[in-house]
Scaffold this motif. Structure first.
Motif, short mmCIF file in Angstrom:
data_model
loop_
_atom_site.label_atom_id
_atom_site.label_comp_id
_atom_site.label_asym_id
_atom_site.label_seq_id
_atom_site.Cartn_x
_atom_site.Cartn_y
_atom_site.Cartn_z
N MET A 1 10.45 24.91 -7.38
CA MET A 1 9.77 23.75 -6.77
C MET A 1 9.34 22.79 -7.88
SD MET A 1 6.36 23.74 -4.36
CE MET A 1 7.06 24.96 -3.25
N SER A 2 9.64 21.50 -7.69
CA SER A 2 9.31 20.50 -8.71
C SER A 2 8.53 19.36 -8.07
CB SER A 2 10.59 19.96 -9.36
OG SER A 2 11.40 19.34 -8.38
N ASN A 3 8.02 18.50 -8.92
CA ASN A 3 7.29 17.31 -8.45
C ASN A 3 7.98 16.06 -8.95
OD1 ASN A 3 5.32 19.63 -8.51
ND2 ASN A 3 4.06 18.11 -7.49
N GLN A 4 8.18 15.10 -8.05
CA GLN A 4 8.82 13.84 -8.40
C GLN A 4 8.04 12.69 -7.77
OE1 GLN A 4 11.47 13.53 -10.34
NE2 GLN A 4 12.27 15.63 -10.45
N ASP A 5 8.32 11.48 -8.23
CA ASP A 5 7.72 10.29 -7.61
C ASP A 5 8.60 9.85 -6.43
OD1 ASP A 5 5.81 10.38 -9.56
OD2 ASP A 5 6.73 8.83 -10.80
N LEU A 6 7.96 9.25 -5.43
CA LEU A 6 8.67 8.78 -4.24
C LEU A 6 8.41 7.28 -4.06
CD1 LEU A 6 10.13 9.18 -1.44
CD2 LEU A 6 7.84 9.65 -0.50
N LEU A 7 9.45 6.55 -3.76
CA LEU A 7 9.33 5.13 -3.42
C LEU A 7 9.98 4.88 -2.07
CD1 LEU A 7 8.75 2.11 -4.05
CD2 LEU A 7 11.04 2.03 -5.09
N ILE A 8 9.23 4.20 -1.20
CA ILE A 8 9.78 3.73 0.08
C ILE A 8 9.53 2.23 0.13
CG2 ILE A 8 9.70 3.91 2.59
CD1 ILE A 8 8.27 6.63 2.19
N GLU A 9 10.59 1.45 0.38
CA GLU A 9 10.40 0.00 0.52
C GLU A 9 11.26 -0.54 1.64
OE1 GLU A 9 10.74 -3.61 -2.54
OE2 GLU A 9 12.20 -3.55 -0.92
N LEU A 10 10.65 -1.37 2.49
CA LEU A 10 11.38 -2.11 3.51
C LEU A 10 11.43 -3.56 3.06
CD1 LEU A 10 10.59 0.43 5.23
CD2 LEU A 10 10.42 -1.12 7.17
N GLY A 11 12.63 -4.07 2.81
CA GLY A 11 12.80 -5.47 2.42
C GLY A 11 13.00 -6.32 3.66
N THR A 12 12.14 -7.29 3.87
CA THR A 12 12.14 -8.06 5.11
C THR A 12 12.22 -9.56 4.84
OG1 THR A 12 9.74 -8.39 5.19
CG2 THR A 12 10.57 -6.31 6.07
N GLU A 13 12.30 -10.31 5.92
CA GLU A 13 12.04 -11.75 5.81
C GLU A 13 10.52 -11.93 5.79
OE1 GLU A 13 14.20 -14.10 8.63
OE2 GLU A 13 16.12 -13.16 8.13
N GLU A 14 10.07 -13.15 5.54
CA GLU A 14 8.65 -13.40 5.30
C GLU A 14 7.77 -12.84 6.43
OE1 GLU A 14 10.87 -15.29 4.11
OE2 GLU A 14 10.22 -15.85 2.09
N LEU A 15 6.86 -11.95 6.04
CA LEU A 15 5.94 -11.32 6.99
C LEU A 15 4.77 -12.25 7.28
CD1 LEU A 15 6.01 -7.83 5.30
CD2 LEU A 15 6.90 -8.31 7.58
N PRO A 16 4.16 -12.15 8.47
CA PRO A 16 3.00 -13.00 8.78
C PRO A 16 1.88 -12.76 7.76
CG PRO A 16 3.79 -11.85 10.74
CD PRO A 16 4.52 -11.27 9.58
N PRO A 17 1.43 -13.79 7.07
CA PRO A 17 0.46 -13.59 5.98
C PRO A 17 -0.85 -12.95 6.42
CG PRO A 17 0.71 -15.93 6.51
CD PRO A 17 1.81 -15.21 7.21
N LYS A 18 -1.33 -13.28 7.61
CA LYS A 18 -2.61 -12.71 8.05
C LYS A 18 -2.48 -11.25 8.47
CE LYS A 18 -4.88 -17.02 9.34
NZ LYS A 18 -5.58 -17.78 10.40
N ALA A 19 -1.23 -10.80 8.63
CA ALA A 19 -1.01 -9.42 9.06
C ALA A 19 -0.54 -8.52 7.91
CB ALA A 19 0.03 -9.37 10.18
N LEU A 20 -0.14 -9.11 6.79
CA LEU A 20 0.47 -8.33 5.71
C LEU A 20 -0.43 -7.20 5.23
CD1 LEU A 20 2.76 -7.89 3.67
CD2 LEU A 20 1.63 -9.53 2.16
N HIS A 21 -1.69 -7.52 4.98
CA HIS A 21 -2.59 -6.51 4.42
C HIS A 21 -2.76 -5.34 5.38
CE1 HIS A 21 -5.27 -5.27 1.31
NE2 HIS A 21 -6.36 -5.31 2.05
N SER A 22 -2.96 -5.62 6.67
CA SER A 22 -3.17 -4.54 7.64
C SER A 22 -1.88 -3.75 7.86
CB SER A 22 -3.66 -5.12 8.97
OG SER A 22 -2.73 -6.02 9.52
N LEU A 23 -0.73 -4.40 7.84
CA LEU A 23 0.54 -3.69 7.98
C LEU A 23 0.75 -2.72 6.82
CD1 LEU A 23 2.89 -6.64 9.06
CD2 LEU A 23 2.25 -4.68 10.47
N SER A 24 0.49 -3.20 5.62
CA SER A 24 0.66 -2.37 4.43
C SER A 24 -0.30 -1.18 4.45
CB SER A 24 0.44 -3.21 3.17
OG SER A 24 0.62 -2.42 2.01
N ALA A 25 -1.55 -1.45 4.82
CA ALA A 25 -2.55 -0.37 4.86
C ALA A 25 -2.18 0.68 5.90
CB ALA A 25 -3.93 -0.96 5.17
#
Length: 689
Positions: A1-25
């Protein structure tokens, strides 16, 4: 068993600015919780984002779950085997379901009997196997009110998704998310780095994105913006007008922030600064600048998403954009001055407040009368309160407020000054909307408080009067907010006003539009008292302290607060726990006596006191009562706390239920007198250890 770093990214078109923070959280929190639920250890987890991406970076993630022993209990031994000792169908079926022979089953002994038991080894799953489910679930949990579809895809999301990146260590995890196969490629800055960026490893993600002119750390972007604004403001010898909400929104609009200073014509400064500030902040997402003395300057800071080779063109473009909006404000201000506020009151009668409750003009009339009544109770300027109440909503009919709703009240104040209304009236017009949110300022003057209270009371009385009370999360008329604001004014301005009288006056103003019953007044007062819990919990006051005061239902809000503060301090007293228990015991004794029909005396008969302990308690209580009436609640509770010793001695040495009826009733009267002294402040029997 080992430990590694994980990255998940969804590349989108421009997200609604007022919603970005809550979506990310939300996205990050869901991934984190699922990792924990799956017992996958990790060193840290961080949500990353930009206007065109949602990402999660997990450091030191365990590559697979540990194997674990799972106990699978079978039927009770008593039913697992027949009288002949052979296994029953139930036992055989259970064993078969677990892939074992019945002879391999273990036994589990409990205090309720013996059971068949199988200890199975459950093989841990790898992170790469679990990730598909994690991501799918996290996406479903995102707060997206209106998902959209794009192209020929049957999938939906808040904005079209173009890339999905999932890296565990340096390896791409083969997944399909929203119909898109995962890879190790992400988008860079739209202009600086239009080509895709190949991410070498999760550990290098932030660095490689910065090389592609994208700051993926939201807090870093926000800090860069704040620093740039403050630096430019200092160069201008000015103070920037910026708040956290605007900083959050601007940080959600850019990937590579670059600040510039621009200007507008001095002539626009003749318009009230609040309207100009609103235009720049809310319409354009600019940061206005003001001089050290608070006067608005004809300059502002804006944030670009690029480092232009010709910044003068960028600045000029933003100046051209804001000029028409400022010109609109100037035109509205000039035009509005042609009609006095008092004339606009007539127009309020053409606008519906609520179909069963009449127009805004009706509300203005009620507010005027109610504000005058409140001012009279406070021995303040009744005519000023009435005038401010009448004019308070008039600016809603102005061109400026129709175009820029956020400046309602503020523009009423300015127009009242222009019309020559008294300054007290002008200030009260602006102040009557306060407090607009948690932590907002309160009206300064008593007249301002009177109009603010009148506005909130009128809404509460009317909406309750037609039966549209808040239910669950639904509160379309913001009655809870109005109630909290009302209580804040009464408490924090130390106004000695009784809620029952205030509500009764507000209900009366409606005439035959609602049925003014005592039950309606009680319902509204109870609603207001119920808001105290939320008000005090925000201040860290224990719930039992609030309940102890609520039990006595004091309807003067400032008095309610004085009791809460006293009981809060009393709870820290070493005697409090014992006295609370004693009060509870006394309460139970008196409740039982009442149920039995016992008639208590009006006062204690000293001649019937027999035991030394009851005499001592009586004497101590009488001595304390001589001073209680002159004490504040804190001092009164301290004096009552000193009775602990004679109270304890009374219960240790005195039999309350004496055979002699007169003696028994006299002792009950003594206990009722004792409890009554505490109840004059609060029901401390409700305090918890």
């Amino acid at each position: 068993m080992s430990n590694q770093d994980l990255l998940i990214e969804l590349g989108t078109e421009e997200l609604p600015p007022k919603a970005l923070h809550s979506l990310s959280a939300s996205f990050t929190a869901s991934i984190e919780q699922q990792l924990k639920d799956s017992e996958l250890a990790f060193t840290s987890i961080k949500g990353l984002n930009s206007p065109r991406r949602l990402a999660v970076l997990v450091e030191g993630l365990q590559s697979e779950q540990a194997d674990k022993i799972v106990e699978k209990r079978g039927p009770a031994v008593s039913v697992a085997f027949g009288a002949d000792g052979q296994p029953t169908k139930a036992a055989l079926g259970w064993a078969r379901g677990n892939g074992i022979e019945i002879e391999q089953a273990e036994r589990l002994s409990t205090d309720k009997g013996e059971w068949l038991l199988h200890k199975a080894t459950e093989k841990g799953q790898s992170v790469t196997t679990l990730l598909q489910g994690f991501i799918d679930k996290a996406l479903k949990q995102l707060p997206i009110p209106r998902p959209m579809r794009w192209g020929n895809s049957s999938h939906s999301f808040i904005r079209p998704v173009h890339q999905v990146t999932v890296l565990f260590g340096t390896d791409v995890v083969d997944l399909e998310v929203l119909g898109i196969k995962s890879s190790n490629q992400v988008t860079g800055h739209r202009f600086y780095h239009p080509e895709l960026v190949t991410i070498e490893s999760p550990a290098r993600y932030i660095e490689q994105m910065a090389d592609a002119h994208v700051l993926v750390d939201f807090e870093q972007r926000k800090a860069v913006i704040r620093e740039q604004i403050e630096e430019l403001a200092e160069q201008e010898q000015a103070n920037p007008i910026m708040d956290e909400a605007l900083l959050d929104e601007v940080a959600s609009l850019v990937e590579w922030p670059v600040a510039h200073v621009a200007s507008f014509e001095q002539g626009f400064l003749a318009v009230p600064k609040e309207a100009l500030i609103y235009t720049m902040k809310d319409d354009q997402r600019y940061f206005p600048l003001q001089a050290r003395n608070g006067e608005l300057l004809s300059r502002f800071v804006f944030i670009s998403n690029i480092e232009s080779k010709d910044p003068a063109q960028v600045i000029s473009g933003n100046e051209k954009v804001v000029r028409p909006r400022l010109a609109d404000a100037q035109f509205f201000f000039t035009t509005d001055q042609k009609t006095p506020l008092s004339d606009r009151v007539k127009a309020l009668h053409s606008v519906l407040f609520q179909k069963q409750l009449g127009t805004l003009g009706d509300k203005a009339d009620r507010m005027s009368a109610l504000a005058g009544d409140i001012a009279a109770q406070l021995n303040d300027d009744v005519s000023a309160a009435q005038r401010a109440g009448l004019l308070a909503k008039a600016d809603l009919m102005s061109n400026m407020v129709m175009e820029f709703p956020e400046v309602q009240g503020v523009m009423g104040m300015h127009y009242a000054r222009i019309d020559g209304e008294p300054e007290l009236v002008a200030e009260a017009i602006e102040a009557h909307y306060h407090p607009r949110f948690a932590g907002d300022t309160l009206p300064e003057s008593t007249v301002g408080c009177a109009v603010a209270l009148a506005d909130k009371l009128d809404t509460l009385a009317g909406i309750f009067g037609i039966g549209q009370t808040p239910k669950g999360d639904r509160d379309p008329f913001a009655l809870r907010r109005a109630a909290i604001g009302l209580l804040r004014i009464l408490v924090e301005k130390a106004l000695p006003l009784d809620l029952t009288r205030l509500v009764q006056s507000a209900v009366t103003q409606y005439g035959d539009k609602i049925t003014a019953t005592p039950e309606l007044v009680t319902q509204i007062v109870d609603f207001l008292l119920g808001r105290f819990r939320a008000y005090y919990e925000e201040q860290g006051v224990p719930v039992d302290v609030i309940q102890a005061v609520l039990a006595r239902r004091p309807t003067v809000a400032y008095d309610f607060d004085q009791r809460v503060q006293a009981v809060r301090s009393f709870k820290l007293n070493p005697q409090a726990e014992a006295l609370a228990a004693a009060n509870k015991r006394v309460g139970n004794i008196l409740t039982k006596a009442e149920a039995e029909g016992t008639q208590l005396g009006a006062k204690v008969n000293a001649d019937l006191l027999q035991e030394d302990a009851e005499k001592a308690l009586y004497q101590a209580l009488e001595a304390a009562k001589q001073e209680l009436s002159a004490d504040g609640y804190n001092a009164a509770l301290s004096r009552l706390a000193a009775l602990r010793t004679p109270i304890d001695a009374f219960f240790d040495e005195v039999m309350v239920n004496a055979d002699d009826t007169e003696v028994r009733n006299n002792r009950l009267t003594l206990l009722a007198d004792l409890r009554g002294q505490f109840l004059n402040i609060a029901d401390i029997s409700l305090l918890q250890a």
